[in-house]
Design a protein around this motif. Structure first.
Motif, mmCIF file in Angstrom:
data_model
loop_
_atom_site.group_PDB
_atom_site.id
_atom_site.type_symbol
_atom_site.label_atom_id
_atom_site.label_comp_id
_atom_site.label_asym_id
_atom_site.label_seq_id
_atom_site.Cartn_x
_atom_site.Cartn_y
_atom_site.Cartn_z
ATOM 1 N N ILE A 46 -12.377 -2.115 -5.127
ATOM 2 C CA ILE A 46 -11.447 -1.575 -6.133
ATOM 3 C C ILE A 46 -10.968 -2.727 -7.004
ATOM 4 N N THR A 47 -10.466 -2.371 -8.180
ATOM 5 C CA THR A 47 -9.957 -3.400 -9.095
ATOM 6 C C THR A 47 -8.433 -3.420 -9.025
ATOM 7 N N VAL A 48 -7.895 -4.563 -8.725
ATOM 8 C CA VAL A 48 -6.434 -4.712 -8.644
ATOM 9 C C VAL A 48 -5.979 -5.708 -9.711
ATOM 10 N N ARG A 49 -5.018 -5.266 -10.536
ATOM 11 C CA ARG A 49 -4.476 -6.155 -11.577
ATOM 12 C C ARG A 49 -3.007 -6.416 -11.271
ATOM 13 N N PRO A 50 -2.470 -7.465 -11.835
ATOM 14 C CA PRO A 50 -1.035 -7.702 -11.596
ATOM 15 C C PRO A 50 -0.185 -6.530 -12.090
ATOM 16 N N SER A 51 -0.629 -5.921 -13.207
ATOM 17 C CA SER A 51 0.173 -4.851 -13.791
ATOM 18 C C SER A 51 -0.324 -3.475 -13.356
ATOM 19 N N LYS A 52 -1.394 -3.437 -12.597
ATOM 20 C CA LYS A 52 -1.987 -2.131 -12.308
ATOM 21 C C LYS A 52 -2.559 -2.129 -10.897
ATOM 22 N N PRO A 53 -2.050 -1.213 -10.069
ATOM 23 C CA PRO A 53 -2.578 -1.177 -8.699
ATOM 24 C C PRO A 53 -4.000 -0.661 -8.667
ATOM 25 N N VAL A 108 0.874 -1.179 0.000
ATOM 26 C CA VAL A 108 0.000 0.000 0.000
ATOM 27 C C VAL A 108 0.904 1.220 0.000
ATOM 28 N N TYR A 109 0.749 2.062 -0.979
ATOM 29 C CA TYR A 109 1.667 3.198 -1.113
ATOM 30 C C TYR A 109 0.972 4.342 -1.829
ATOM 31 N N PRO A 110 1.403 5.564 -1.776
ATOM 32 C CA PRO A 110 2.469 5.980 -0.869
ATOM 33 C C PRO A 110 1.945 6.018 0.553
ATOM 34 N N ASN A 111 2.847 5.960 1.453
ATOM 35 C CA ASN A 111 2.479 5.984 2.873
ATOM 36 C C ASN A 111 3.578 6.729 3.604
ATOM 37 N N PRO A 112 3.363 7.921 4.085
ATOM 38 C CA PRO A 112 2.096 8.683 4.164
ATOM 39 C C PRO A 112 1.512 9.041 2.788
ATOM 40 N N ASP A 147 -3.504 12.059 -1.361
ATOM 41 C CA ASP A 147 -4.734 12.010 -2.153
ATOM 42 C C ASP A 147 -5.108 10.608 -2.647
ATOM 43 N N ILE A 148 -4.207 9.935 -3.335
ATOM 44 C CA ILE A 148 -4.564 8.631 -3.898
ATOM 45 C C ILE A 148 -3.698 7.545 -3.256
ATOM 46 N N LEU A 149 -4.355 6.553 -2.746
ATOM 47 C CA LEU A 149 -3.668 5.411 -2.166
ATOM 48 C C LEU A 149 -3.689 4.275 -3.195
ATOM 49 N N GLN A 150 -2.553 3.650 -3.414
ATOM 50 C CA GLN A 150 -2.491 2.563 -4.386
ATOM 51 C C GLN A 150 -2.300 1.249 -3.644
ATOM 52 N N VAL A 151 -2.965 0.228 -4.200
ATOM 53 C CA VAL A 151 -2.919 -1.093 -3.566
ATOM 54 C C VAL A 151 -2.450 -2.113 -4.582
ATOM 55 N N ARG A 152 -1.327 -2.738 -4.286
ATOM 56 C CA ARG A 152 -0.829 -3.794 -5.160
ATOM 57 C C ARG A 152 -0.815 -5.099 -4.398
ATOM 58 N N MET A 153 -1.116 -6.158 -5.140
ATOM 59 C CA MET A 153 -1.135 -7.461 -4.475
ATOM 60 C C MET A 153 -0.344 -8.435 -5.332
ATOM 61 N N GLY A 154 -0.365 -9.655 -4.972
ATOM 62 C CA GLY A 154 0.422 -10.654 -5.700
ATOM 63 C C GLY A 154 -0.076 -10.859 -7.120
ATOM 64 N N LYS A 155 0.722 -11.572 -7.916
ATOM 65 C CA LYS A 155 0.401 -11.810 -9.320
ATOM 66 C C LYS A 155 -0.933 -12.517 -9.507
ATOM 67 N N GLU A 156 -1.314 -13.335 -8.485
ATOM 68 C CA GLU A 156 -2.543 -14.133 -8.622
ATOM 69 C C GLU A 156 -3.800 -13.288 -8.436
ATOM 70 N N VAL A 157 -3.656 -12.044 -7.922
ATOM 71 C CA VAL A 157 -4.845 -11.216 -7.686
ATOM 72 C C VAL A 157 -5.158 -10.410 -8.946
#
Ligand SMILES: [Ca+2]
Ligand SMILES: [Ca+2]
Ligand SMILES: [Ca+2]
Ligand SMILES: [Ca+2]
Length: 675
Positions: free
Chosen positions: A637-644, A599-603, A606-616
């Protein structure tokens, strides 16, 4: 003047017993008598096989009328009288053209050995000279700074040129492209021009005195001569300095080991563009014009029609006058060039381009045909980017090109006739001139290169595409022009850019690169960028090295090493051989394989991005709780391997939050600091 169709279709000029020519239209004949008209004749020839096309365009409705009245304003008065007649549709002055050779910067005709020249009085800004290199073996090419200026001559600035050498790596011309030089006659037997002359083979192999190809002109082997009142119209071309010099700039034969080069003169393998000599200036030893030329003008209007009907797609016009005349002749050329009598495309472009010298009066008063809207109007610069002192200027200039200067080596070097009009051999064969007359054929040559590259064998290439691209590829030189900034057109022509496509992104490739953290990835950038011309690309990389990512470039290979998980922007610029470039920002997303979610950036602000493993790959539930445990957000939210996935948090007040990510029955908790 131009009759309306009803009247004009029925006019048959008849010469009476008293030698007076009459139209058979009583009102016209009366008026002609009253105004003392000495002569009336058709402006345009019938045109042989092209007769119908010319009639359809209304060219047969045009007549030249010579008024005997020599009082002041006689022309204006006659124009008024004829213009008022109901069956006259248009009246124009017969223009008195002059060749745009500078009055103050006159040429010196000489061959290679240069006399020492007086130094320039002005001080040019200093820039470091480049090392000259010459791609072809013509000894005079090193004198042609106007093609590629290395700044190695005193007072010159590197780059004040048409940037021709990079263009030659893409094309140096194609023999399918014909450029008509409407001017004095071209020395078609010149050893540095002969191989690039347009040849009407039916006439060359035909019978003298017979129109062997049926185009309406007899014995027109290399073009045609309109001799005006001094010479009969004829296929015999009389070589003159001005036309031969302009022709050499367009297409002197390149890489043949002799003389100079032409902008579109080929590579020495018979592949230069072809010059058609439309001679409308003839020797006149009875008088000298303001520029010291002993020349007279013939029928320029018919020359445009001839060029259109006989294969030229570009016309180079190094002459001008104050009369905006012959507009329909120019329109006919622009519309019909490159097509047969039925309008079917047969040439390398469907339609024609007219390139004109803006004139050398150092004035903003419009000169024609340059200022006629559909024409390209060429102003002139010196070898330091400044306005040439003689060049006209104003909002009617399209663009600019090298004009030459006050000496010899800062003038334009090109071919001179090897014989005089009466056939007496001359010694030199090469020399210098300056003027917008010289700027104009540079642009005609570049236009010919563009047709060579974009037109030959490619349908749908039309003049508009050429003109737009030509204008868009110029370089803005306003910073050098002082009070003339913006008054020499959109910029200085640039052949390299005109025939070159910039690099592109490969469209199907994304701009996001997924990395497992701590791995080392090698990416061939040639899979992400391409060049339509096939140029090798040079890469520059900026950004990235912010602690999370190490970025290195090994030739075309981008080497990425992640230091910590997170998102880094890397900017990559791909540049081709002419300096054209494309820049793209790549998002490099590094994921720590030991962590289920980044989860980034932290702090965050405005926009928080969420990335997960390749399988998500899909929808993920997210909830945000404030420090009091109150749920402030509950969404998917929609999380892709190539797109948080992204969560908008700009409206939340500052403080610590807990993000809960729900996926596949699992809950992942992260603490977030919101600023
Ligand atoms: Ca003919
Ligand atoms: Ca013939
Ligand atoms: Ca040569
Ligand atoms: Ca390119």
């Amino acid at each position: 003047m131009k009759f309306n169709r009803e009247t004009g279709d029925n006019i048959r000029l008849v010469t009476g017993e008293d030698g007076v020519v009459q139209t058979g239209v009583a009102e016209i004949d009366e008026m002609m008598t009253r105004l003392g008209v000495s002569k009336i004749e058709n402006v345009f020839a019938e045109g042989g096989t092209f007769r119908e096309r010319r009639r359809e365009a209304g060219l047969h409705l045009w007549y030249d009328v010579y008024a005997g009245d020599t009082q002041d304003h006689a022309e204006t008065r006659a124009m008024g009288v004829f213009g008022d007649l109901p069956f006259i549709n248009a009246v124009e002055l017969i223009p008195v053209y002059r060749q745009e050779q500078s009055p103050v910067e006159k040429y010196i005709n000489q061959s290679y050995s240069l006399a020492p020249e007086a130094q320039e009085t002005w001080q040019a800004p200093k820039e470091e000279a480049e090392t000259p290199y010459y791609p072809f073996n013509d000894p005079g090419l090193s004198l042609q700074w106007h093609y590629q200026n290395f700044g190695n001559k005193s007072g010159s600035i590197a780059g004040a040129d048409i940037n021709l050498f990079p263009a030659w790596e893409i094309t140096a011309g194609r023999p399918e492209v014909i450029v008509a030089v409407i001017d004095g006659g071209v020395d078609y037997s010149h050893p540095d021009l002969a191989a690039n002359m347009w040849v009407n083979t039916a006439e060359r192999n035909g019978t003298a005195g017979v129109d062997d190809d049926g185009n309406g002109y007899k014995d027109d082997v290399y073009g045609y001569r309109w001799g005006g009142s001094l010479f009969p119209d004829s296929g015999e071309i009389l070589p003159l300095d001005h036309g031969t010099h302009c022709a050499g700039t367009i297409a002197a034969v390149n890489n043949n080991g002799i003389g100079c080069c032409g902008v579109a003169g080929g590579t020495g393998k018979g592949d230069g563009v072809r010059i058609m000599s439309c001679q409308t200036f003839v020797p006149d030893n009875s008088k000298t014009d303001a520029y010291g030329n002993t020349i007279a003008t013939g029928n320029t209007a018919d020359a445009f029609a001839y060029a259109a009907d006989n294969g030229a797609v570009i016309v180079s016009c190094s002459f001008s006058s104050t009369s905006n005349s012959y507009k329909e002749a120019i329109d006919y050329f622009i519309k019909n060039a490159g097509t047969d009598k039925n309008g079917k495309q047969t040439g390398p472009m469907k339609g024609g381009v007219v390139v004109c010298a803006a004139g050398n009066e150092s004035s903003d008063t419009k000169r024609y045909p340059a200022a006629y809207e559909p024409c390209i109007s060429v102003g002139g610069i010196r070898w330091d980017y400044t306005k040439a002192s003689g060049s006209n200027y104003g909002d009617w200039i399209t663009l600019s090109a090298p004009y030459g200067g006050g000496g010899t080596d800062n003038a334009i070097y090109s071919t001179y006739p090897t014989k005089s009009p009466n056939g007496t051999p001359k010694s030199s064969g090469y020399g210098y001139k300056s003027g917008t007359s010289q700027a104009c054929p540079h642009v005609a040559g570049i236009a010919a290169l563009m047709v060579s590259k974009f037109g030959v064998s490619q349908p749908d290439y039309v003049p508009n595409k050429l003109v737009t691209r030509l204008a868009n590829s110029t370089r803005n030189i306003d910073s050098y022009l002082g009070s003339y900034a913006g008054r020499l057109g959109v910029g200085l022509v640039d052949a390299g850019r005109a025939v070159n496509y910039p690099p592109e992104m490969v469209p199907e490739k994304g701009r996001e690169i997924y990395l497992e953290a701590f791995e080392n990835v090698r990416i061939n950038l040639n899979e992400y960028f391409s060049d339509p011309d096939g140029d090798a690309l040079n890469y520059e990389v900026t950004g990235g090295n912010g602690g999370k990512l190490k970025v290195e470039l090994e030739g075309t290979i981008l080497v990425l090493t992640t230091i910590s998980a997170g998102h880094s922007d890397v900017k990559i610029k791909a540049t081709d051989l002419t300096g054209e470039s494309v820049t793209a920002t790549f998002a490099i997303l590094a994921m720590d394989p030991k962590s289920e979610a980044d989860v980034y950036p932290n702090p965050v602000t405005d926009i928080l991005q969420v990335r997960m493993g390749k399988e998500v790959n899909g929808e993920v539930g997210v909830q945000l709780f404030n420090s009091a445990g109150v749920k402030v957000l509950d969404t998917k939210i929609t999380v892709r391997p190539s797109k948080p996935g992204t969560i908008a948090v700009e409206k939340l007040s500052g403080g610590i939050y807990t993000l809960v990510i729900k996926y596949n029955g699992k809950e992942i908790k992260k603490n977030i600091l919101k600023y």
